[in-house]
Enzyme design. Structure first.
Site, PDB file in Angstrom:
ATOM      1  CG  LEU A 190      -1.912  -1.122   1.393  1.00 23.19           C
ATOM      2  CD1 LEU A 190      -2.695  -0.970   2.697  1.00 23.19           C
ATOM      3  CD2 LEU A 190      -2.872  -1.170   0.215  1.00 23.19           C
ATOM      4  CG  ASP A 191       0.171   4.649  -2.528  1.00 25.99           C
ATOM      5  OD1 ASP A 191      -0.335   5.273  -1.583  1.00 25.99           O
ATOM      6  OD2 ASP A 191      -0.397   4.536  -3.638  1.00 25.99           O
ATOM      7  CG  LEU A 192       3.867   8.102   2.275  1.00 28.25           C
ATOM      8  CD1 LEU A 192       4.625   7.411   3.393  1.00 28.25           C
ATOM      9  CD2 LEU A 192       4.678   9.290   1.750  1.00 28.25           C
ATOM     10  CG  ASP A 193       0.051  10.022   0.317  1.00 28.09           C
ATOM     11  OD1 ASP A 193       0.462  10.293   1.454  1.00 28.09           O
ATOM     12  OD2 ASP A 193       0.478  10.572  -0.715  1.00 28.09           O
ATOM     13  CB  THR A 194      -2.816   3.605  -0.028  1.00 30.20           C
ATOM     14  OG1 THR A 194      -2.747   4.244  -1.305  1.00 30.20           O
ATOM     15  CG2 THR A 194      -3.980   2.635  -0.020  1.00 30.20           C
TER      16      THR A 194
END
Length: 242
Positions: free
Chosen positions: A102-106
């Site tokens: 999951l990326d940084l902002d997810t």
């Protein structure tokens, strides 16, 4: 895993005493005498012996479900010293790895485990494990855009597989919407890129379900161990015996 750590975990001797055994030439890996410290082994493949007696150690399998907050890297470590998801599980002794990213902002549901076979099958599109996301979009995706997302859109590395998409809520001024999308792939930033491609950029993204697993009862930043029944059902879905 370093050889001396493996010996210590298997109960042969302490870490320091295991290093002495290696230096004295009492340890073999795949029938080759090892005298150099720091060599790494794969406990699932390599055969380790001390004084010609096999050393057997099976690491306890651990399965965690984490509700990942924004601002954390899905990685075991980060060269830029940013917070990682491993910072959220400080009490776990086993060396675990995130299943997918999951990326940084997810935010949302993330599994962590040391079961390599299970992790591989969850992330491989061949096994078609559903991943459900809740997406906040700029503007309202039209019925045509929804159909396009469902059929698959063309990203730089190829067309996405069919998805299930439905609008959950539309803001009164129609400036944004909440959209649910279910996919079984895991390409880099896939959901964000899909919605950008149809002209409705994502302002918030949360994974809310993986197969039958949900975030029920977990606040942001919290984790829990999967139950034995959940592990059994997940393995059955993935075709893993035992």
């Amino acid at each position: 895993m370093r050889l001396q750590k493996y010996l210590a975990l298997a109960g042969v001797a302490s870490r320091r005493a295991s290093e002495e055994l290696i230096k004295k030439g009492q340890v073999k890996v795949n029938n080759r005498v090892i005298t150099t410290l720091g060599i790494k082994i794969n406990p699932e493949v390599d055969v380790v012996k001390v004084d010609d007696t096999p050393v057997l150690y099976k690491e306890k399998k651990v399965y965690l479900l984490l509700n990942k907050p924004k601002g954390y890297i899905t990685s075991v470590n980060d060269p830029h010293n940013r917070p990682t998801v491993m910072d959220l599980i400080p009490g776990i002794k086993e060396r675990l790895y995130p299943v997918g990213r999951l990326d940084l902002d997810t935010e949302g549901l993330l599994l962590l485990t040391n079961d390599g076979q299970l992790a591989y099958r969850i992330t491989h599109p061949k096994y078609k494990i559903d991943k459900k996301y809740l997406v906040k979009t700029v503007g309202i995706p039209s019925p045509e855009k929804i159909k396009s997302l469902e059929k698959g859109v063309l990203l730089t590395e190829g067309k996405t597989s069919p998805a299930r998409v439905r609008i959950i809520k539309v803001e009164s001024s129609r400036r944004w919407a909440w959209v649910e999308i279910i996919i079984h792939e895991g390409r880099k930033r896939q959901v964000r890129r899909m919605f950008e491609l149809v002209g409705n950029p994502v302002t918030r993204l949360e994974r809310i379900q993986l197969s039958f697993l949900t975030l029920e009862g977990l606040k942001t930043g919290q984790y829990r161990h999967l139950t034995l029944e959940e592990i059994r059902l997940l393995k059955r879905e993935l075709g893993i015996l035992g």
